[in-house]
Write a protein that holds these residues in place. Structure first.
Motif, PDB file in Angstrom:
ATOM      1  N   MET A   1     -63.132 -67.966 -73.246  1.00 34.33           N
ATOM      2  CA  MET A   1     -63.593 -67.026 -74.272  1.00 34.33           C
ATOM      3  C   MET A   1     -62.586 -66.885 -75.412  1.00 34.33           C
ATOM      4  O   MET A   1     -62.969 -66.717 -76.563  1.00 34.33           O
ATOM      5  N   GLY A   2     -61.299 -66.924 -75.079  1.00 36.56           N
ATOM      6  CA  GLY A   2     -60.284 -66.733 -76.106  1.00 36.56           C
ATOM      7  C   GLY A   2     -59.774 -68.017 -76.709  1.00 36.56           C
ATOM      8  O   GLY A   2     -58.765 -67.998 -77.434  1.00 36.56           O
TER       9      GLY A   2
ATOM     10  N   GLU B   1     -47.919 -66.826 -72.792  1.00 38.27           N
ATOM     11  CA  GLU B   1     -48.573 -65.937 -73.752  1.00 38.27           C
ATOM     12  C   GLU B   1     -50.075 -66.230 -73.824  1.00 38.27           C
ATOM     13  O   GLU B   1     -50.886 -65.295 -73.938  1.00 38.27           O
ATOM     14  N   GLN B   2     -50.437 -67.493 -73.743  1.00 37.34           N
ATOM     15  CA  GLN B   2     -51.856 -67.842 -73.747  1.00 37.34           C
ATOM     16  C   GLN B   2     -52.552 -67.275 -72.509  1.00 37.34           C
ATOM     17  O   GLN B   2     -53.680 -66.769 -72.599  1.00 37.34           O
ATOM     18  N   ASP B   3     -51.894 -67.346 -71.371  1.00 40.23           N
ATOM     19  CA  ASP B   3     -52.468 -66.791 -70.144  1.00 40.23           C
ATOM     20  C   ASP B   3     -52.628 -65.282 -70.254  1.00 40.23           C
ATOM     21  O   ASP B   3     -53.622 -64.716 -69.776  1.00 40.23           O
ATOM     22  N   ILE B   4     -51.654 -64.632 -70.881  1.00 38.05           N
ATOM     23  CA  ILE B   4     -51.716 -63.174 -71.039  1.00 38.05           C
ATOM     24  C   ILE B   4     -52.921 -62.783 -71.886  1.00 38.05           C
ATOM     25  O   ILE B   4     -53.664 -61.849 -71.547  1.00 38.05           O
ATOM     26  N   LEU B   5     -53.131 -63.504 -73.008  1.00 34.89           N
ATOM     27  CA  LEU B   5     -54.284 -63.205 -73.864  1.00 34.89           C
ATOM     28  C   LEU B   5     -55.594 -63.410 -73.116  1.00 34.89           C
ATOM     29  O   LEU B   5     -56.526 -62.600 -73.223  1.00 34.89           O
TER      30      LEU B   5
ATOM     31  N   LEU C   1     -58.892 -60.187 -71.589  1.00 32.08           N
ATOM     32  CA  LEU C   1     -60.287 -60.168 -72.014  1.00 32.08           C
ATOM     33  C   LEU C   1     -61.234 -59.964 -70.842  1.00 32.08           C
ATOM     34  O   LEU C   1     -61.093 -60.605 -69.800  1.00 32.08           O
ATOM     35  N   GLY C   2     -62.203 -59.078 -71.035  1.00 29.93           N
ATOM     36  CA  GLY C   2     -63.224 -58.841 -70.032  1.00 29.93           C
ATOM     37  C   GLY C   2     -64.347 -59.856 -70.138  1.00 29.93           C
ATOM     38  O   GLY C   2     -64.261 -60.837 -70.888  1.00 29.93           O
TER      39      GLY C   2
ATOM     40  N   HIS D   1     -57.359 -51.188 -74.680  1.00 27.21           N
ATOM     41  CA  HIS D   1     -56.154 -50.772 -75.388  1.00 27.21           C
ATOM     42  C   HIS D   1     -54.962 -50.680 -74.442  1.00 27.21           C
ATOM     43  O   HIS D   1     -53.835 -51.035 -74.820  1.00 27.21           O
ATOM     44  N   GLU D   2     -55.195 -50.200 -73.235  1.00 27.22           N
ATOM     45  CA  GLU D   2     -54.101 -50.032 -72.281  1.00 27.22           C
ATOM     46  C   GLU D   2     -53.372 -51.355 -72.039  1.00 27.22           C
ATOM     47  O   GLU D   2     -52.140 -51.412 -72.018  1.00 27.22           O
ATOM     48  N   LYS D   3     -54.139 -52.439 -71.884  1.00 24.50           N
ATOM     49  CA  LYS D   3     -53.518 -53.744 -71.634  1.00 24.50           C
ATOM     50  C   LYS D   3     -52.805 -54.267 -72.873  1.00 24.50           C
ATOM     51  O   LYS D   3     -51.742 -54.887 -72.785  1.00 24.50           O
ATOM     52  N   LEU D   4     -53.383 -54.013 -74.049  1.00 28.34           N
ATOM     53  CA  LEU D   4     -52.737 -54.464 -75.276  1.00 28.34           C
ATOM     54  C   LEU D   4     -51.450 -53.692 -75.544  1.00 28.34           C
ATOM     55  O   LEU D   4     -50.471 -54.257 -76.053  1.00 28.34           O
ATOM     56  N   ARG D   5     -51.433 -52.413 -75.222  1.00 28.56           N
ATOM     57  CA  ARG D   5     -50.195 -51.638 -75.375  1.00 28.56           C
ATOM     58  C   ARG D   5     -49.107 -52.183 -74.460  1.00 28.56           C
ATOM     59  O   ARG D   5     -47.917 -52.208 -74.816  1.00 28.56           O
TER      60      ARG D   5
END
Length: 238
Positions: free
Chosen positions: A1-2, A19-23, A27-28, A107-111
């Motif tokens: 998806m990303g 970092e790619q794995d984190i992004l 995502l849901g 937002h929680e995960k992005l923070r």
């Protein structure tokens, strides 16, 4: 998806595999939306950020009387409401101009990313800076004549779709109706029809239905007074 988001970010600076794995992890599941629905309602207080996986959507404000005024178009690979991570209540809406597929990142995960991964945070911060640049260019474009405004719009769209891997042989699909295009460009439908005819006459584009081929990009850029620098289409350490 990303994948389109990651490809776009990698064009500007290298993302590590971590970092790619984190992004990908934030995502849901995918959600499918018909054309015409709001992906973001004006005045919303979202608890997540929405990634556009496929389709086209438009950011807009509403004038008294209910008329929409568009300030940006989103393409696949764009976060459509990343501002909401820092601004509790959004001052714009986003409507699906075509059938769209989205995925959400809480937002929680992005923070958490902002606390633990400074380089990735700067990359996402760059995305918000580029959105601001798009808004400024749209304001500048509104001062042009109709042919220049349409040419500038096409130049931006093809540049952004190119980054997303959606342009082949200088051709792409733009499945927007004439009514939608006229609203986006601030014209009447009749005026848009005349403008399309005038732009075709320059020999810079071939436009048949939803299929557009750029025949002479330099001529189109000249007609739109378009400088792609604001889109940062190059590698630059962040």
């Amino acid at each position: 998806m990303g994948d389109r988001l990651i490809s776009k970010l990698n064009l500007r600076d290298d993302l590590t595999s971590a970092e790619q794995d984190i992004l990908a992890d934030v995502l849901g599941p995918e959600r499918h939306h018909p054309a015409g629905v709001d992906l973001v309602e004006p005045g919303a207080r979202p608890d997540h950020v929405t990634l556009l996986v496929s389709g086209f959507c438009g950011r807009y404000g509403i004038l008294r009387g209910g008329r929409r005024v568009f300030s940006a178009i989103n393409v696949a690979g764009d976060f459509i409401d990343l501002f909401g991570l820092l601004i509790p209540q959004l001052d714009y809406g986003v409507v699906a101009l075509t059938p769209c597929v989205t995925a959400s990142a809480p937002h929680e995960k992005l923070r958490r990313i902002s606390e633990d991964h400074p380089h990735l945070t700067r990359m996402l911060w760059l995305e918000t800076a580029l959105e601001g640049a798009v808004h400024r260019e749209w304001l500048l474009g509104m001062g042009q004549d109709a042919v220049g405004r349409l040419a500038r719009f096409l130049c931006e769209i093809v540049a952004r779709l190119d980054v997303a891997g959606l342009v082949e042989d200088n051709a792409f699909e733009l499945p927007l109706t004439q009514t939608q295009l006229s609203q986006i460009l601030g014209m009447t439908s009749v005026h848009l029809s005349r403008t399309l005819k005038a732009l075709r006459a320059t020999g810079s584009v071939a436009w048949q239905g939803h299929h557009i081929q750029i025949l002479d990009r330099e001529r189109l850029m000249a007609a739109g007074q378009f400088d792609p620098t604001y889109l940062r289409p190059y590698r630059e350490a962040v």
